[in-house]
Design an enzyme around this catalytic site. Structure first.
Site, PDB file in Angstrom:
ATOM      1  N   PRO A  43      13.842  30.682  48.405  1.00 49.86           N
ATOM      2  CG  PRO A  43      14.984  28.978  47.311  1.00 49.86           C
ATOM      3  CD  PRO A  43      13.752  29.250  48.097  1.00 49.86           C
ATOM      4  CG  ASP A 101      10.543  29.560  45.282  1.00 50.81           C
ATOM      5  OD1 ASP A 101      11.675  29.084  45.493  1.00 50.81           O
ATOM      6  OD2 ASP A 101       9.536  29.239  45.941  1.00 50.81           O
ATOM      7  CG  HIS A 102      17.291  29.398  42.397  1.00 49.35           C
ATOM      8  ND1 HIS A 102      17.210  28.494  41.357  1.00 49.35           N
ATOM      9  CD2 HIS A 102      18.462  30.052  42.213  1.00 49.35           C
ATOM     10  CE1 HIS A 102      18.286  28.597  40.598  1.00 49.35           C
ATOM     11  NE2 HIS A 102      19.056  29.547  41.088  1.00 49.35           N
ATOM     12  NE  ARG A 103      10.855  27.004  47.709  1.00 49.94           N
ATOM     13  CZ  ARG A 103       9.805  27.101  48.531  1.00 49.94           C
ATOM     14  NH1 ARG A 103       9.712  26.287  49.567  1.00 49.94           N
ATOM     15  NH2 ARG A 103       8.860  27.996  48.312  1.00 49.94           N
TER      16      ARG A 103
END
Length: 468
Positions: free
Chosen positions: A262, A438-440
């Site tokens: 994401p 990466d929003h993870r």
């Protein structure tokens, strides 16, 4: 004796390669390790050295053909009777080649060693230890030409017997400089605390041994290049180009990244006048001008410093293991646009390099990419990337994260424009930074703080003296 040479595994388990061109013809006499062909994988153009000395009797593929790993590529007449091969301890195995031979003969597949420079079978550890074993003593006069074609983590041979040895640690420009002088880096001692052999170490060794330094080449602005597509024949309204090689690899990687990680992109416009003045002063310094230190090198140094304080941006999401892997080193990817497509080779252990060494490494990667000589090994194992869209006159963009990494920083064009400075309006050098992450792995706060810290260093490069 007739000998067939099969296309080996060129690295990372790639199943096939396209034959670009033959450098030999039927009837030619070749020597051991002479370059016989160029092939293009989904990663890079690779030169194939000959594993035999003898006469070429047959070419089994034509330029443009797609050749599967393990297929016969060329045949030789070596002019000698068959003899049992010399034992090689702990040799890496090329599985596709062994499997292909087993399919032809019906015999069980036997492991055989990978040829030097063609990549190695995967190792069990997450970060390969740059070690191997050598069977028996090796004379000091051993021809090491084949090692020069090997990836940078290959070993150097020495008079060591059966014990692990490690290739001297250095940067690509330093290795190139030592090669120009005819100096074996295994003989050079690193004086710095990091254990990395620097240009000054090589120069000191050259002064002691009497090696003559080459004339410096004219500096060239590195980083990214672009070659326009070739026009079609007269009267044609369309041109069709097969999707393969680097273009396919890039497309697959970008789609995988876009639909797996994401993405979040945040922007920050910063006054980089102080960095511009620093770069100008370094260019005026006769001792440093040949290194061509630019905004990319300063940004690379700023990124390395900021990653040490924000390790989330230097991590990897391992879905299979259900783990987040935090790296304690920086393999810094440098995105380079070439006529063959986008490639992202990386500078290994960039956190240990000085500003000058980073500038040299970036230029070396760019020159190698322009020549189409970037190897698969050079593009593996990156932890964070930088792309310079500013060289095309672009102010900002939303870069896509290189698969397996947590973030990528895009540098926009440096523009001279009115800007608030010390309570007044003045003409200043301004650029926009764009960070995709990466929003993870990275929350908005972490990403923003990292971007601000990079911007602070570019705004006031002297701040780097306060960081560790």
């Amino acid at each position: 004796m007739a000998q067939d040479f099969r296309l080996p595994d060129l690295g990372e388990g790639l199943p096939e390669a396209e034959l670009v061109q033959w450098l030999v013809a039927v009837g030619d006499t070749v020597t051991l390790n002479q370059t016989i062909a160029e092939v293009e994988t989904a990663k890079a153009v690779v030169e194939l050295p000959s594993p035999h000395a003898g006469t070429v009797t047959a070419l089994h593929a034509a330029p443009g053909d797609i050749v599967a790993v393990g297929s016969v590529l060329i045949s030789f007449d070596t002019g000698v009777d068959a003899a049992p091969p010399a034992p090689v301890a702990e040799a890496e195995t090329s599985v596709p080649v062994a499997a292909a031979r087993a399919a032809e003969t019906g015999e069980p597949a036997k492991s055989e060693p990978n040829l030097v420079g063609y990549g190695a079978a995967p190792r069990a550890s997450a970060r390969p230890q740059r070690r191997a074993r050598v069977a028996g003593p090796v004379a000091a006069s051993t021809d090491t030409a084949v090692l020069e074609a090997a990836p940078h983590d290959a070993i150097q041979l020495g008079d060591v017997g059966e014990r692990p040895i490690e290739r001297p640690r250095s940067t690509p420009p330093v290795r190139k400089f030592a090669k120009q002088l005819g100096i074996d880096l295994a003989l050079v001692e690193a004086t710095g605390a990091s254990g990395v052999i620097t240009r000054s170490d090589v120069e000191a060794y050259a002064a002691r041994t009497g090696a003559v330094a080459p004339e410096p080449a004219a500096p060239a602005e590195p980083v990214e290049t672009f070659e326009p597509p070739r026009p079609g024949a007269a009267g044609e309204r369309t041109t069709r180009t097969p999707i393969r090689g680097v273009r396919r690899m890039t497309a697959d990687a970008m789609v995988r990244s876009a639909f797996t990680a994401p993405h979040v992109t945040t922007f920050l416009t910063v006054d980089v006048t102080a960095t511009s003045e620093l770069i100008a002063s370094l260019k005026d310094d006769r001792e440093l001008s040949e290194h061509r230190i630019g905004i990319m090198a300063v940004a690379a140094k700023a990124v390395c410093l900021a990653l040490a304080r924000h390790p989330g941006l230097n991590s990897k999401w391992d879905d299979d293991a259900g783990e987040i892997i935090e790296h304690h080193f920086v393999n810094l990817g440098i995105a380079a646009a070439t006529g063959r497509g986008l490639v992202v080779p990386n500078i290994r252990d960039a956190q240990e390099l000085t500003l000058v060494e980073l500038a040299d490494a970036i230029r070396s990667l760019a020159e190698t990419a322009r020549a189409g000589k970037t190897t698969p090994a050079d593009m593996m194992g990156g932890t964070f990337s930088i792309t310079n869209v500013g060289v095309f006159g672009v102010d900002a963009g939303t870069p896509i994260i290189n698969p397996g990494e947590a973030g990528i920083l895009a540098l926009g064009a440096v523009r001279r424009q009115p800007w608030e400075h010390r309570g007044e309006i003045a003409l200043r050098d301004v650029m926009t930074l764009a960070l995709s992450f990466d929003h993870r792995l990275v929350d908005g706060e972490q990403g923003s703080r990292f971007l601000v810290e990079v911007a602070d260093i570019l705004r006031e490069p002297g701040r780097a003296m306060l960081l560790r």
